[in-house]
Design a protein around this motif. Structure first.
Motif, short mmCIF file in Angstrom:
data_model
loop_
_atom_site.label_atom_id
_atom_site.label_comp_id
_atom_site.label_asym_id
_atom_site.label_seq_id
_atom_site.Cartn_x
_atom_site.Cartn_y
_atom_site.Cartn_z
N ASN A 36 52.36 -59.76 -74.29
CA ASN A 36 53.12 -59.27 -73.14
C ASN A 36 52.13 -59.03 -71.99
O ASN A 36 51.33 -58.10 -72.06
CB ASN A 36 53.84 -57.98 -73.53
CG ASN A 36 54.68 -57.41 -72.42
OD1 ASN A 36 54.52 -57.73 -71.25
ND2 ASN A 36 55.60 -56.54 -72.80
N PRO A 37 52.17 -59.83 -70.92
CA PRO A 37 51.19 -59.69 -69.85
C PRO A 37 51.36 -58.42 -69.01
O PRO A 37 50.48 -58.06 -68.24
CB PRO A 37 51.41 -60.94 -68.99
CG PRO A 37 52.84 -61.28 -69.22
CD PRO A 37 53.11 -60.91 -70.65
N VAL A 38 52.46 -57.73 -69.18
CA VAL A 38 52.72 -56.50 -68.41
C VAL A 38 52.11 -55.29 -69.11
O VAL A 38 51.79 -54.29 -68.49
CB VAL A 38 54.24 -56.29 -68.22
CG1 VAL A 38 54.53 -55.05 -67.41
CG2 VAL A 38 54.88 -57.52 -67.58
N GLN A 39 51.90 -55.41 -70.40
CA GLN A 39 51.53 -54.27 -71.23
C GLN A 39 50.26 -53.54 -70.79
O GLN A 39 50.21 -52.32 -70.81
CB GLN A 39 51.39 -54.72 -72.69
CG GLN A 39 51.23 -53.59 -73.66
CD GLN A 39 51.35 -54.09 -75.08
OE1 GLN A 39 51.42 -55.27 -75.36
NE2 GLN A 39 51.36 -53.14 -76.01
N ASN A 40 49.25 -54.26 -70.38
CA ASN A 40 47.97 -53.61 -70.12
C ASN A 40 47.60 -53.48 -68.64
O ASN A 40 46.45 -53.20 -68.33
CB ASN A 40 46.85 -54.35 -70.87
CG ASN A 40 47.00 -54.17 -72.36
OD1 ASN A 40 47.36 -53.11 -72.82
ND2 ASN A 40 46.76 -55.23 -73.10
N ILE A 41 48.55 -53.71 -67.74
CA ILE A 41 48.21 -53.49 -66.33
C ILE A 41 48.61 -52.07 -65.93
O ILE A 41 49.49 -51.46 -66.54
CB ILE A 41 48.88 -54.53 -65.40
CG1 ILE A 41 50.38 -54.34 -65.38
CG2 ILE A 41 48.48 -55.94 -65.76
CD1 ILE A 41 51.05 -55.03 -64.22
N ARG A 42 47.94 -51.54 -64.91
CA ARG A 42 48.25 -50.20 -64.42
C ARG A 42 49.62 -50.22 -63.74
O ARG A 42 49.92 -51.13 -62.98
CB ARG A 42 47.20 -49.72 -63.43
CG ARG A 42 45.88 -49.36 -64.06
CD ARG A 42 44.85 -48.90 -63.04
NE ARG A 42 44.52 -50.00 -62.10
CZ ARG A 42 44.81 -50.01 -60.81
NH1 ARG A 42 45.42 -49.00 -60.25
NH2 ARG A 42 44.49 -51.03 -60.06
N LYS A 43 50.42 -49.21 -64.03
CA LYS A 43 51.74 -49.08 -63.42
C LYS A 43 51.68 -47.99 -62.35
O LYS A 43 50.97 -47.00 -62.50
CB LYS A 43 52.81 -48.67 -64.44
CG LYS A 43 52.80 -49.38 -65.80
CD LYS A 43 52.97 -50.85 -65.75
CE LYS A 43 53.09 -51.49 -67.10
NZ LYS A 43 51.92 -51.49 -67.94
#
Length: 145
Positions: free
Chosen positions: A62-69
């Protein structure tokens, strides 16, 4: 991001999307709120999770999992208008549970309804004796029966 295949979406592309959205204007000409971008990323992340776990699309991560939100921010303080309140209680009085309108009235009058985070089991109290906001944990005790 619509021009990319799901397999081509990498964390860098998602982070670029995040940054562009945080610096873009909404329909009314104001900056898109960080909370809106956070919710969009949550939806995209959930889509990838379902695609991997339930649909078996062959994606590896999941490419969204490890980016800062973006942080969710403080939220809004809003009361119902008189017209909204009248319409709400007209509908609630028609419900087959006579207690529903009574419960909604207590929630409305105490103004605490929007400060309860059921998922995290917390209540945020903003108007305290020492003028400092605090979080109060809710117990897991069931009061049924």
């Amino acid at each position: 991001m619509g021009k990319y295949s799901l397999a081509a979406l990498k964390p860098e592309l998602v982070a670029n999307y995040r940054d562009k959205r945080l610096n873009s204007l909404g329909r009314r000409g104001e900056l898109i709120s960080p909370n809106t971008v956070r919710l969009e990323l949550a939806l995209l992340g959930h889509f990838f999770t379902v695609s991997i776990q339930e649909w078996g699309l062959g994606l590896t991560y999941n490419p969204v999992q490890n980016i800062r939100k973006p942080s969710p921010g403080e939220g809004r303080s809003r009361r119902l208008s008189n017209d909204e309140e009248k319409r709400l209680f007209a509908v609630l009085r028609q419900h087959n549970n006579p207690m529903l309108a009574w419960i909604a009235r207590i929630a409305l009058e105490t103004s605490i309804r929007s400060q309860v985070d059921v998922k995290r089991r917390l209540v945020r109290l903003t108007d305290t004796k020492n003028n400092e906001a605090r979080l109060v944990p809710l117990t897991r005790i069931s009061h049924r029966g």
